[in-house]
Design an enzyme around this catalytic site. Structure first.
Site, PDB file in Angstrom:
ATOM      1  N   GLU A  30     -10.808  -4.755   9.169  1.00 44.17           N
ATOM      2  CA  GLU A  30     -10.247  -3.648   8.408  1.00 44.17           C
ATOM      3  C   GLU A  30     -10.924  -3.612   7.037  1.00 44.17           C
ATOM      4  O   GLU A  30     -10.877  -4.622   6.317  1.00 44.17           O
ATOM      5  CB  GLU A  30      -8.754  -3.894   8.214  1.00 44.17           C
ATOM      6  N   CYS A  90      -3.431   1.458   6.829  1.00 48.16           N
ATOM      7  CA  CYS A  90      -3.701   0.829   8.128  1.00 48.16           C
ATOM      8  C   CYS A  90      -4.172   1.855   9.158  1.00 48.16           C
ATOM      9  O   CYS A  90      -4.672   1.491  10.206  1.00 48.16           O
ATOM     10  CB  CYS A  90      -2.473   0.077   8.613  1.00 48.16           C
ATOM     11  N   ASN A 114       0.811  -1.232   0.000  1.00 46.79           N
ATOM     12  CA  ASN A 114       0.000   0.000   0.000  1.00 46.79           C
ATOM     13  C   ASN A 114       0.840   1.276   0.000  1.00 46.79           C
ATOM     14  O   ASN A 114       0.421   2.288  -0.546  1.00 46.79           O
ATOM     15  CB  ASN A 114      -1.059  -0.013   1.116  1.00 46.79           C
ATOM     16  N   LYS A 142      12.503  -7.367   1.675  1.00 47.50           N
ATOM     17  CA  LYS A 142      11.626  -8.056   0.717  1.00 47.50           C
ATOM     18  C   LYS A 142      10.358  -7.220   0.596  1.00 47.50           C
ATOM     19  O   LYS A 142       9.535  -7.180   1.496  1.00 47.50           O
ATOM     20  CB  LYS A 142      11.239  -9.461   1.209  1.00 47.50           C
ATOM     21  N   PRO A 143      10.218  -6.529  -0.542  1.00 46.04           N
ATOM     22  CA  PRO A 143       8.993  -5.757  -0.728  1.00 46.04           C
ATOM     23  C   PRO A 143       7.853  -6.684  -1.119  1.00 46.04           C
ATOM     24  O   PRO A 143       8.081  -7.863  -1.415  1.00 46.04           O
ATOM     25  CB  PRO A 143       9.353  -4.827  -1.893  1.00 46.04           C
ATOM     26  N   GLU A 199       4.514  -3.394  12.424  1.00 47.01           N
ATOM     27  CA  GLU A 199       3.455  -2.402  12.181  1.00 47.01           C
ATOM     28  C   GLU A 199       2.333  -3.171  11.516  1.00 47.01           C
ATOM     29  O   GLU A 199       2.435  -3.537  10.347  1.00 47.01           O
ATOM     30  CB  GLU A 199       3.931  -1.306  11.218  1.00 47.01           C
ATOM     31  N   GLY A 223       2.603  -5.108   7.750  1.00 46.87           N
ATOM     32  CA  GLY A 223       1.648  -5.934   7.002  1.00 46.87           C
ATOM     33  C   GLY A 223       0.503  -6.328   7.906  1.00 46.87           C
ATOM     34  O   GLY A 223       0.209  -5.650   8.896  1.00 46.87           O
ATOM     35  N   SER A 224      -0.127  -7.437   7.572  1.00 51.18           N
ATOM     36  CA  SER A 224      -1.316  -7.845   8.317  1.00 51.18           C
ATOM     37  C   SER A 224      -0.948  -8.424   9.687  1.00 51.18           C
ATOM     38  O   SER A 224       0.147  -8.967   9.881  1.00 51.18           O
ATOM     39  CB  SER A 224      -2.079  -8.892   7.513  1.00 51.18           C
TER      40      SER A 224
HETATM   41  P1  ADP Z   1      -1.313  -7.291   2.932  1.00 48.01           P
HETATM   42  O1  ADP Z   1      -2.696  -7.507   3.346  1.00 48.01           O
HETATM   43  O2  ADP Z   1      -0.828  -5.901   3.051  1.00 48.01           O
HETATM   44  O3  ADP Z   1      -0.949  -7.945   1.630  1.00 48.01           O
HETATM   45  P2  ADP Z   1       0.338  -9.293   4.160  1.00 48.01           P
HETATM   46  O4  ADP Z   1       0.668  -9.399   5.593  1.00 48.01           O
HETATM   47  O5  ADP Z   1      -0.318 -10.448   3.507  1.00 48.01           O
HETATM   48  O6  ADP Z   1      -0.524  -7.988   4.080  1.00 48.01           O
HETATM   49  O7  ADP Z   1       1.611  -8.947   3.298  1.00 48.01           O
HETATM   50  C1  ADP Z   1       2.588  -8.028   3.713  1.00 48.01           C
HETATM   51  C2  ADP Z   1       3.930  -8.544   3.285  1.00 48.01           C
HETATM   52  O8  ADP Z   1       4.139  -9.817   3.904  1.00 48.01           O
HETATM   53  C3  ADP Z   1       4.106  -8.762   1.788  1.00 48.01           C
HETATM   54  O9  ADP Z   1       5.433  -8.413   1.420  1.00 48.01           O
HETATM   55  C4  ADP Z   1       3.909 -10.255   1.642  1.00 48.01           C
HETATM   56  O10 ADP Z   1       4.596 -10.796   0.537  1.00 48.01           O
HETATM   57  C5  ADP Z   1       4.519 -10.760   2.929  1.00 48.01           C
HETATM   58  N1  ADP Z   1       4.047 -12.084   3.341  1.00 48.01           N
HETATM   59  C6  ADP Z   1       2.827 -12.616   3.175  1.00 48.01           C
HETATM   60  N2  ADP Z   1       2.789 -13.877   3.694  1.00 48.01           N
HETATM   61  C7  ADP Z   1       4.015 -14.130   4.202  1.00 48.01           C
HETATM   62  C8  ADP Z   1       4.622 -15.241   4.872  1.00 48.01           C
HETATM   63  N3  ADP Z   1       3.937 -16.342   5.141  1.00 48.01           N
HETATM   64  N4  ADP Z   1       5.914 -15.127   5.250  1.00 48.01           N
HETATM   65  C9  ADP Z   1       6.602 -13.997   4.998  1.00 48.01           C
HETATM   66  N5  ADP Z   1       6.094 -12.931   4.380  1.00 48.01           N
HETATM   67  C10 ADP Z   1       4.814 -12.976   3.982  1.00 48.01           C
END
Ligand code: ADP
Length: 482
Positions: free
Chosen positions: A385, A288, A155, A178-179, A254, A232-233
């Site tokens: 959310e 967020c 985002n 890792k983006p 975060e 992320g989530s």
């Molecule tokens: P969003 O809802 O913002 O996509 P995520 O938490 O799914 O939230 O993703 C945020 C980041 O975490 C992204 O870079 C995604 O590739 C990474 N990600 C998602 N699943 C995993 C995982 N199992 N292990 C590591 N990174 C992950």
């Protein structure tokens, strides 16, 4: 996407100062059209190992530089980012979808972290502690934590990276990011500019790939990495925090939010409507800190809704590259489906639809700016959310009720309220269980302030002088027998 400098578009991971290729590629798409805008080589496990080994070596030398030397390198990177602001923004809108002017703003925001932490890095102090006996002197020094890894979401494809990379590098750490697989091009363009700014090889590495889980395993479990930072989530954050426990890595998170935005009877309604619009509809509601539950006191309920309706009706939906667009696409069809299901669920449970509530005629990735009222706190839309352009309004009667409703969530990232009463402003600011509170303000992020949440919204702070804490170790030195 038209760029002045198309060499900002890179097609593989940046590791130890080298651009990597591999046998597998993945496509990057424009979320407004679904069209492919680029292909990127997937990082291999061996390349990730090289990144970690290289980052460890590079960090040792970087830590020996003076703060001023580190600051000059970072300031050069900052100036290149600002010089390429228009191209970087265009890349961001192409892969993420937000209106171009928001992307332009995000690039300046992202760069501001590099500038600020470059300056602040010169002010990382230690302490001299009054001694318990005169044959001793006690002191602390602050040292870089070492190799830092990070994972960021789609985002804010640039801002979320520099918020972590800038304090890490300024403190003397090295960094591997890792983006999101949905927005790798913005991250790689930052790496291209780091390269041009002569940031030493191995200090800023970008690893891109579809297999987030495998990359994440390495970045959270390799013992050479001393700190992990995630945006992320909450669901993935919890999993990654558990993974970090095997090596006791310093971790900052975060995560998700469920921001209340409370409008009291005594508020300046123009300010409140402006605040609600800014907080809710920025990035099509995909932030967020977005107002997720707009709580409005009964006395001004109808007037507030009338005024908000007028403003929401003015929002223009379209491709982010079209000049007057306010609301771009959502990131994916799945996101559109989720937002739509939350809206439908609320309506089925008795909420009233005032505006929108449909997938837009612009295409399947666009959701109409939507207003629903008479929402109840127990509806899904008030608990999850939304991450879409949907303003959801809940009525309330008393201050006490508003505070208790606002705090009745496992999340605690941002909360907002609007009131002209100074006593109430203090009371409510202190009572809201959130890491950040906006008083008569719907947008509160800036590099000078600590961004972060409490409860299940995370831990650690980004930005401000507190933003260094996660990247430094405090070492206590006791000099005895003096
Ligand atoms: P969003 O809802 O913002 O996509 P995520 O938490 O799914 O939230 O993703 C945020 C980041 O975490 C992204 O870079 C995604 O590739 C990474 N990600 C998602 N699943 C995993 C995982 N199992 N292990 C590591 N990174 C992950």
């Amino acid at each position: 996407m038209k760029l002045k400098d198309s060499s900002l578009l890179r097609a593989g991971s940046y590791i130890n100062g080298n651009w990597c290729t591999s046998s597998k590629e993945f496509d990057v798409t424009d979320p407004a059209t679904g069209n492919i805008i680029g292909s990127v080589a997937e990082v291999t496990l061996e390349q990730i190992e090289n990144a970690i080994t290289g980052a460890k070596l590079a960090q040792k030398e970087w830590a020996l530089k003076t703060a001023k030397e580190r600051a000059s390198a970072l300031m050069y990177w900052y100036s290149l980012i600002m010089a390429n602001q228009a191209d970087l923004a265009s890349i961001m809108t192409a892969e993420q979808g937000k209106p171009l002017r928001e992307s332009v703003g995000e690039i300046a925001y992202a760069a501001s972290y590099i500038e600020w932490f470059a300056e602040q890095g010169k002010r990382i102090y230690g302490d001299l502690i009054p001694q318990p006996s005169n044959d001793r002197r006690l002191l602390t020094i602050q040292q870089p934590i070492g190799v830092v890894s990070a994972i960021t979401p789609w985002n804010y494809p640039s801002g979320m990276i520099t918020r972590k990379a800038a304090p890490a590098l300024a403190a003397g750490c090295s960094f591997i990011i890792k983006p999101s697989e949905l927005t790798p091009l913005s991250a790689l363009a930052l790496a291209e500019l780091a390269d041009r700014a002569n940031i030493p090889s191995g200090l800023f590495n970008v690893v891109v790939g579809l297999d987030a889980e495998s990359i994440g395993n390495e970045l959270t479990q390799n013992p050479a990495i001393r700190k992990f930072s995630f945006t992320g989530s909450t669901k993935i954050g919890k999993k990654l925090l558990a993974q970090c426990s095997s090596t006791i890595k310093r971790t900052s998170l975060e995560l998700g939010g469920n921001a209340p935005l409370i409008v009291f009877d005594d508020a300046d309604l123009d300010v409140a409507v402006r605040g609600a619009m800014g907080s809710k509809f920025r990035n099509a509601g995909q932030t967020c800190v977005c107002a997720n539950r707009i709580m409005v006191q009964r006395g001004i309920y109808d007037t507030f809704i009338e005024r908000l309706t007028v403003q929401i009706s003015k929002l223009k939906i379209g491709h982010g590259h079209i000049e007057d667009t306010d609301i771009g696409p959502l990131i994916s069809c799945a996101a559109v489906t989720k937002v739509d299901s939350l809206v439908k669920d609320a309506i089925a449970a008795g909420a009233q639809l005032v505006l929108g509530g449909k997938i837009d005629k612009q295409g399947k990735y666009f959701y109409q700016p939507t207003l629903i009222i008479d929402v109840k706190p127990n509806m899904r839309i008030a608990k999850e959310e939304i991450f879409g352009p949907v303003a959801s309004i809940i009525p309330f009667d008393t201050e006490e009720q508003a505070i208790s409703m606002a705090n009745d969530t496992p999340y605690g990232l941002a909360g907002y309220f609007f009131s002209a009463d100074i006593g109430r402003s203090w009371r409510v600011s202190e009572a809201l269980e959130y890491g950040m509170v906006g008083v008569n303000e719907g947008i509160l992020t800036s590099v000078q302030a600590p961004f972060g949440g409490i409860k299940e919204s995370g831990m650690g702070r980004e930005g401000s002088h507190y933003g260094f804490d996660d990247y430094l170790e405090k070492k206590y030195i006791c000099m005895g027998n003096l």
